[in-house]
Design a protein around this motif. Sequence first.
Motif, PDB file in Angstrom:
ATOM      1  N   ASN A  21      12.542  11.034   0.105  1.00 31.53           N
ATOM      2  CA  ASN A  21      13.157   9.723   0.339  1.00 31.53           C
ATOM      3  C   ASN A  21      12.154   8.601   0.027  1.00 31.53           C
ATOM      4  O   ASN A  21      11.115   8.494   0.669  1.00 31.53           O
ATOM      5  N   HIS A  72       5.465   6.620   6.833  1.00 37.75           N
ATOM      6  CA  HIS A  72       5.173   8.056   6.747  1.00 37.75           C
ATOM      7  C   HIS A  72       3.923   8.324   5.909  1.00 37.75           C
ATOM      8  O   HIS A  72       3.321   7.409   5.365  1.00 37.75           O
ATOM      9  N   GLY A  73       3.563   9.608   5.807  1.00 36.70           N
ATOM     10  CA  GLY A  73       2.368   9.988   5.066  1.00 36.70           C
ATOM     11  C   GLY A  73       2.673  10.297   3.609  1.00 36.70           C
ATOM     12  O   GLY A  73       3.669   9.808   3.052  1.00 36.70           O
ATOM     13  N   THR A  74       1.824  11.113   3.001  1.00 36.28           N
ATOM     14  CA  THR A  74       1.895  11.373   1.561  1.00 36.28           C
ATOM     15  C   THR A  74       2.878  12.493   1.199  1.00 36.28           C
ATOM     16  O   THR A  74       2.987  12.861   0.034  1.00 36.28           O
ATOM     17  N   VAL A  75       3.533  13.056   2.202  1.00 36.45           N
ATOM     18  CA  VAL A  75       4.538  14.123   2.046  1.00 36.45           C
ATOM     19  C   VAL A  75       3.958  15.292   1.210  1.00 36.45           C
ATOM     20  O   VAL A  75       4.510  15.689   0.181  1.00 36.45           O
ATOM     21  N   THR A 133      -1.770   7.242   1.883  1.00 31.14           N
ATOM     22  CA  THR A 133      -3.031   7.836   1.417  1.00 31.14           C
ATOM     23  C   THR A 133      -3.430   9.000   2.310  1.00 31.14           C
ATOM     24  O   THR A 133      -3.070   9.032   3.492  1.00 31.14           O
ATOM     25  N   THR A 146      -5.817  10.922   4.703  1.00 30.47           N
ATOM     26  CA  THR A 146      -7.005  10.802   5.549  1.00 30.47           C
ATOM     27  C   THR A 146      -7.662  12.166   5.534  1.00 30.47           C
ATOM     28  O   THR A 146      -7.071  13.145   5.988  1.00 30.47           O
ATOM     29  N   ASN A 184      -6.404   3.311   6.238  1.00 29.00           N
ATOM     30  CA  ASN A 184      -5.701   2.369   7.107  1.00 29.00           C
ATOM     31  C   ASN A 184      -6.641   1.808   8.167  1.00 29.00           C
ATOM     32  O   ASN A 184      -6.609   0.619   8.476  1.00 29.00           O
ATOM     33  N   ARG A 205       3.788  18.563   1.543  1.00 26.22           N
ATOM     34  CA  ARG A 205       4.566  19.772   1.231  1.00 26.22           C
ATOM     35  C   ARG A 205       5.437  19.587  -0.011  1.00 26.22           C
ATOM     36  O   ARG A 205       5.539  20.480  -0.849  1.00 26.22           O
ATOM     37  N   HIS A 206       6.036  18.407  -0.140  1.00 23.84           N
ATOM     38  CA  HIS A 206       6.876  18.114  -1.309  1.00 23.84           C
ATOM     39  C   HIS A 206       6.003  18.043  -2.568  1.00 23.84           C
ATOM     40  O   HIS A 206       6.403  18.481  -3.644  1.00 23.84           O
ATOM     41  N   LYS A 250       0.817  -1.216   0.000  1.00 22.83           N
ATOM     42  CA  LYS A 250       0.000   0.000   0.000  1.00 22.83           C
ATOM     43  C   LYS A 250       0.852   1.268   0.000  1.00 22.83           C
ATOM     44  O   LYS A 250       1.811   1.397   0.746  1.00 22.83           O
ATOM     45  N   ARG A 297      -9.331  19.088   3.145  1.00 20.14           N
ATOM     46  CA  ARG A 297      -9.388  18.176   1.988  1.00 20.14           C
ATOM     47  C   ARG A 297     -10.788  18.145   1.373  1.00 20.14           C
ATOM     48  O   ARG A 297     -10.930  17.807   0.194  1.00 20.14           O
TER      49      ARG A 297
HETATM   50  P1  NAP Z   1       4.067  13.160   6.200  1.00 18.24           P
HETATM   51  O1  NAP Z   1       3.525  12.952   4.865  1.00 18.24           O
HETATM   52  O2  NAP Z   1       4.673  11.975   6.870  1.00 18.24           O
HETATM   53  O3  NAP Z   1       5.127  14.324   6.125  1.00 18.24           O
HETATM   54  C1  NAP Z   1       5.531  15.135   7.204  1.00 18.24           C
HETATM   55  C2  NAP Z   1       6.896  15.735   6.943  1.00 18.24           C
HETATM   56  O4  NAP Z   1       7.879  14.747   7.216  1.00 18.24           O
HETATM   57  C3  NAP Z   1       7.137  16.139   5.504  1.00 18.24           C
HETATM   58  O5  NAP Z   1       6.644  17.421   5.241  1.00 18.24           O
HETATM   59  C4  NAP Z   1       8.643  16.009   5.397  1.00 18.24           C
HETATM   60  O6  NAP Z   1       9.314  17.091   6.025  1.00 18.24           O
HETATM   61  C5  NAP Z   1       8.904  14.789   6.246  1.00 18.24           C
HETATM   62  N1  NAP Z   1       8.841  13.526   5.466  1.00 18.24           N
HETATM   63  C6  NAP Z   1       7.949  12.510   5.599  1.00 18.24           C
HETATM   64  N2  NAP Z   1       8.219  11.523   4.763  1.00 18.24           N
HETATM   65  C7  NAP Z   1       9.317  11.903   4.050  1.00 18.24           C
HETATM   66  C8  NAP Z   1      10.071  11.293   3.026  1.00 18.24           C
HETATM   67  N3  NAP Z   1       9.738  10.093   2.536  1.00 18.24           N
HETATM   68  N4  NAP Z   1      11.136  11.967   2.517  1.00 18.24           N
HETATM   69  C9  NAP Z   1      11.461  13.174   2.991  1.00 18.24           C
HETATM   70  N5  NAP Z   1      10.784  13.809   3.978  1.00 18.24           N
HETATM   71  C10 NAP Z   1       9.713  13.172   4.509  1.00 18.24           C
HETATM   72  O7  NAP Z   1       2.926  13.681   7.191  1.00 18.24           O
HETATM   73  P2  NAP Z   1       1.837  14.853   7.012  1.00 18.24           P
HETATM   74  O8  NAP Z   1       2.376  15.929   6.145  1.00 18.24           O
HETATM   75  O9  NAP Z   1       1.410  15.132   8.384  1.00 18.24           O
HETATM   76  O10 NAP Z   1       0.630  14.172   6.265  1.00 18.24           O
HETATM   77  C11 NAP Z   1       0.366  14.289   4.879  1.00 18.24           C
HETATM   78  C12 NAP Z   1      -0.799  13.390   4.536  1.00 18.24           C
HETATM   79  O11 NAP Z   1      -0.433  12.037   4.762  1.00 18.24           O
HETATM   80  C13 NAP Z   1      -2.054  13.646   5.337  1.00 18.24           C
HETATM   81  O12 NAP Z   1      -3.149  13.833   4.469  1.00 18.24           O
HETATM   82  C14 NAP Z   1      -2.244  12.389   6.180  1.00 18.24           C
HETATM   83  O13 NAP Z   1      -3.602  12.043   6.299  1.00 18.24           O
HETATM   84  C15 NAP Z   1      -1.503  11.355   5.395  1.00 18.24           C
HETATM   85  N6  NAP Z   1      -0.904  10.231   6.181  1.00 18.24           N
HETATM   86  C16 NAP Z   1      -1.008   8.985   5.651  1.00 18.24           C
HETATM   87  C17 NAP Z   1      -0.411   7.917   6.284  1.00 18.24           C
HETATM   88  C18 NAP Z   1      -0.550   6.553   5.662  1.00 18.24           C
HETATM   89  O14 NAP Z   1      -1.228   6.386   4.667  1.00 18.24           O
HETATM   90  N7  NAP Z   1       0.098   5.545   6.193  1.00 18.24           N
HETATM   91  C19 NAP Z   1       0.316   8.105   7.451  1.00 18.24           C
HETATM   92  C20 NAP Z   1       0.447   9.407   7.962  1.00 18.24           C
HETATM   93  C21 NAP Z   1      -0.169  10.465   7.307  1.00 18.24           C
HETATM   94  P3  NAP Z   1       9.791  18.423   5.252  1.00 18.24           P
HETATM   95  O15 NAP Z   1       8.561  18.996   4.630  1.00 18.24           O
HETATM   96  O16 NAP Z   1      10.332  19.250   6.368  1.00 18.24           O
HETATM   97  O17 NAP Z   1      10.810  18.044   4.231  1.00 18.24           O
END
Ligand code: NAP
Length: 397
Positions: free
Chosen positions: A320, A301-304, A70, A72, A91, A306-307, A67, A77
């Motif tokens: 990454n 981690h999530g969907t990143v 995705t 949430t 999830n 900001r990137h 998977k 949103r």
């Molecule tokens: P995130 O996607 O994990 O990212 C948070 C921050 O962590 C990013 O802005 C980045 O920091 C850094 N980061 C995370 N993964 C990275 C990677 N692979 N490479 C480089 N930097 C990484 O969390 P979020 O921004 O709180 O959530 C975004 C969306 O993801 C939300 O809609 C949430 O619902 C969803 N989510 C999904 C799952 C899942 O499906 N398992 C889990 C968690 C969240 P910098 O911006 O400082 O570079």
Amino acid sequence: MTTPLVEMDGDEMTRILWQMIKEELLLPFIDLKTEYYDLGLAYRNETNDQVTVESANAAKKYGVAVKCATITPNAARMSEYDLKEMWKSPNGTIRAILDGTVFRAPILIKGIVPYVGNWNKPITIARHAYGDVYKNVEIKVPGKGKAELVFTAEDGAEVRELIHQFDGAGIIQGIHNTEKSIASFARACFGYAIDTRQDLWFATKDTISKKYDHTFKDIFQEIYDEEYKEQFEKLGIEYFYTLIDDAVARVIRSEGGFIWACKNYDGDVMSDMVATAYGDLSMMTSVLVSPDGVYEYEAAHGTVQRHYYKHLKGEETSTNSIATIFAWTGALRKRGEMDGIAKLTEFAGKLEQACIKTVEGGKMTKSLSLISTCENPTILNSLDFIKAIRETLEQIL
Ligand code: NAP
Ligand code: MG
């Protein structure tokens, strides 16, 4: 491949990486078979989230899924994707259908040094994903009065316990769990320990919580004695229970290399602590294991987001992809093991090795360069990092 993997595509930056990984690291090297489900938010909305349910049922049918992260949905949103409803966390939906336990382990790489000096092997956290404070009921007590805990059986019989005689304002909370869920948590942990040939530790606060936490302890012990003891002894691995206070002290003093089973809240908090101590969430593997042996691999981690917004503006990103690649390799390895395809299992190992060697050779993404001790790292963008892994992979193959 003989049996398809259940492929659950996702959102934002990880959806972009997903495509790159398939094109650069999988399709040129293996005869990839998948049954594709689009869990991207737009399609979840279009299908009233039925696609999520269907993908979980497919995972049950085939046994192995991979998977992508995705979204949430939250209020923001709703307008961004013009949603019909604030759909639930995929999830959560998948976990409810598969009834699983989540296992998370760090990916160890030379040059990324854990904050705890003696941790030279990974510590895997197994988190119970049902109940306790995550399904709580709370009351803010306004003033004087009596709080009681009441259970009414189907035949009307009542059990009552006094919680507290309030002489002023306060707070109360009711939590629960079920024997069924605790037992499936225990079986997932014992099974995973056998699968990965690691010791299993379990800890709760049973000295204080003589019924609630003690029930967790008893269920684990009964299931261990009846169903797993023999296999553990044969493999030379150990199950042991200790008080949570003792466990945290032992974990810090340990060299790693075991599975730490945690109740829901402990697992939430401790997995963040352990992940941070080893590096970060983009260097963690994550797998949901159901009691009847279904495996769903994902990144932690999530969907990143900001990137992704930078990517949409045409700006360069350095995201990454290792955790997402390891989701694929975990699934391919498991498929290879289940179907007796040694070449597939070997390929998974080699792709993982390629990721590690690439970073150890000094080529990495920006986030990794910030936590690496490598002196002059080459910082690559998202695609070039995947291409560098491909180059290493071609050398290994
Ligand atoms: P995130 O996607 O994990 O990212 C948070 C921050 O962590 C990013 O802005 C980045 O920091 C850094 N980061 C995370 N993964 C990275 C990677 N692979 N490479 C480089 N930097 C990484 O969390 P979020 O921004 O709180 O959530 C975004 C969306 O993801 C939300 O809609 C949430 O619902 C969803 N989510 C999904 C799952 C899942 O499906 N398992 C889990 C968690 C969240 P910098 O911006 O400082 O570079
Ligand atoms: Mg947490």
